[in-house]
Enzyme design. Structure first.
Site, PDB file in Angstrom:
ATOM      1  N   CYS A 211       0.022   2.817  -4.396  1.00  0.00           N
ATOM      2  CA  CYS A 211      -0.709   4.028  -4.753  1.00  0.00           C
ATOM      3  C   CYS A 211       0.103   5.256  -4.381  1.00  0.00           C
ATOM      4  CB  CYS A 211      -2.055   4.075  -4.041  1.00  0.00           C
ATOM      5  SG  CYS A 211      -3.290   3.058  -4.862  1.00  0.00           S
TER       6      CYS A 211
ATOM      7  N   HIS B 183       0.859  -1.178   0.000  1.00  0.00           N
ATOM      8  CA  HIS B 183       0.000   0.000   0.000  1.00  0.00           C
ATOM      9  C   HIS B 183       0.896   1.229   0.000  1.00  0.00           C
ATOM     10  CE1 HIS B 183      -3.925  -1.815   0.415  1.00  0.00           C
ATOM     11  NE2 HIS B 183      -3.554  -2.533   1.475  1.00  0.00           N
TER      12      HIS B 183
END
Length: 411
Positions: free
Chosen positions: A273, A223
């Site tokens: 991301c 992440h």
């Protein structure tokens, strides 16, 4: 530490200084970092020395060392040739005069062989069909093995982190492990690391002796989020929910902290991301439309986390001064799966768009194309995909390489 309380250094910077080695190396790192922290940093540094009882050192630094008297050198007379101005009859003749101009006193070329440059230079033979780029040199990439490749694959996150598990990431990891082994790298995979464990692995990679290798690769699968930065945007999460800024990740391997990689390419691939914004794209002409890999029914997930607070504690008034003194990284390339601030899409069954296409492009083109060209191919193909029939993704890279990079290839 007093520096942290006064806002001179962040905790991450203090940890980096402490990991620099012996006390002499730590002191050198402290002085180097102090120069990048703005106009208030040095007075605060002296104030900290006074508060901790180091009055003599503070006074010495404040007053400066005694000046050194230098004897002036005997001036030598330089005889300069007298140049006659070139007559210009009309504006149309200016370029012609410049092109035809010949030096009045040509300097003879040295007949002795010049000493080799300390930097590793390498001209790789051009395979048949490759475009000519004779004016650009190539990195030496013929060591066997070529170098180390560290893959950090974070899949299962602790419940307290409030981050979901990343289904499909193991598919990405397996592809990239096979691919970089095929490119003759020593590949090491680390799974489900906390923030401090990520830093430990990067520190261990930094302390290795890379003198017999030509390159180093770091791949982060996790992440990610958007953070304030001064060089490389974004940050990658450990499974404990604490992040490591991408610019800190690159710092471990730069020429200052890892001398055995000086002048050699350091490559970072970030599948995470860059933020929480979703891109719906824009309409294009019919000739730009191509079939998309993702569809309305695809099981696509994102690696997005909202923007994190700034890791800088200096005031805005010091920010321009601090940025102006930062050194420019060299021989570093950071390839991002998505544009900073946007989400990166991952199929739970097939893996992420970015890694799937990167793996295929490397397989099909590593024998003939340089890395920069291949990443442009990746950018184009990923940009054609759409998630749920709506959302788009745009990869990109921060390229500070000085030469072309061609991987070793069995082909």
């Amino acid at each position: 530490m007093a520096f942290s309380k006064k806002g001179v250094f962040t905790q991450d910077m203090i940890d980096e200084i402490k990991s620099a080695g012996i006390r002499r190396d730590q002191a050198r790192q402290l002085v180097i970092d102090l120069e990048t922290r703005g106009s208030r940093a040095f007075p605060l540094f002296l104030e900290c020395l006074q508060e901790t009882g180091q009055h003599s050192l503070a006074e010495l630094l404040h007053n400066g060392a005694p000046p050194i008297q230098l004897q002036p050198a005997t001036p030598t007379q330089v005889v300069r040739p007298v140049l006659q101005p070139i007559p210009v009859s009309s504006p149309m003749d200016v370029d012609k005069h410049i092109k035809d101009e010949v030096p009045l006193h040509p300097v003879p070329r040295p007949t002795t062989t010049p000493s080799p440059s300390p930097e590793r230079e390498h001209i790789r033979p051009r395979p048949q069909g490759r475009p000519r780029r004779d004016s650009i040199q190539c990195y030496k990439m013929d060591a066997s093995p070529c170098g180390h490749c560290l893959i950090i694959n974070n899949v299962e996150f602790e419940s307290r982190s409030d981050l979901s598990n990343r289904k499909g990431s193991n598919i990405d990891c397996d592809k990239l492990e096979r691919r970089f082994k095929a490119l003759n790298f020593i590949v090491e995979v680390k799974t489900n690391l906390k923030q401090r464990q990520i830093k430990h692995e990067l520190s261990a990679l930094c302390k290795m002796d890379h003198s017999q290798y030509d390159c180093c690769v770091v791949i982060m699968l996790s992440h990610g989020t958007e953070v304030s930065h001064s060089r490389f945007p974004g940050a990658v999460y450990g499974v404990d929910g604490l992040h490591v800024p991408v610019q800190n990740i690159t710092n471990y391997l730069n020429g200052k902290n890892c001398p055995s990689l000086q002048g050699k390419p350091k490559l970072f691939f970030i599948q995470a991301c860059g933020g929480g914004e979703k891109d719906t794209g824009f309409e294009v002409s019919p000739d730009e439309v191509q079939p998309s890999i993702g569809g309305a029914d695809a099981d696509d997930q994102t690696d997005a986390i909202p923007m994190s607070s700034s890791s800088d504690s200096l005031s805005m008034s010091d920010e321009p001064d601090a940025r102006a003194t930062l050194p420019t990284p060299s021989d570093i390339l950071v390839s991002y799966s998505t544009f900073p601030g946007y989400v990166s899409w991952r199929d739970t069954q097939a893996g992420s768009w970015y890694v799937e296409i990167l793996d295929r492009i490397l397989e099909e083109n590593a024998a003939t194309d340089d890395l920069g060209t291949m990443l442009m191919m990746v950018n184009h193909e990923v940009s054609q995909n759409s998630a749920k029939g709506i959302y788009k993704q745009m990869p990109g890279s921060f390229n500070f390489l000085r030469k072309l990079l061609y991987f070793q290839s069995q082909a």
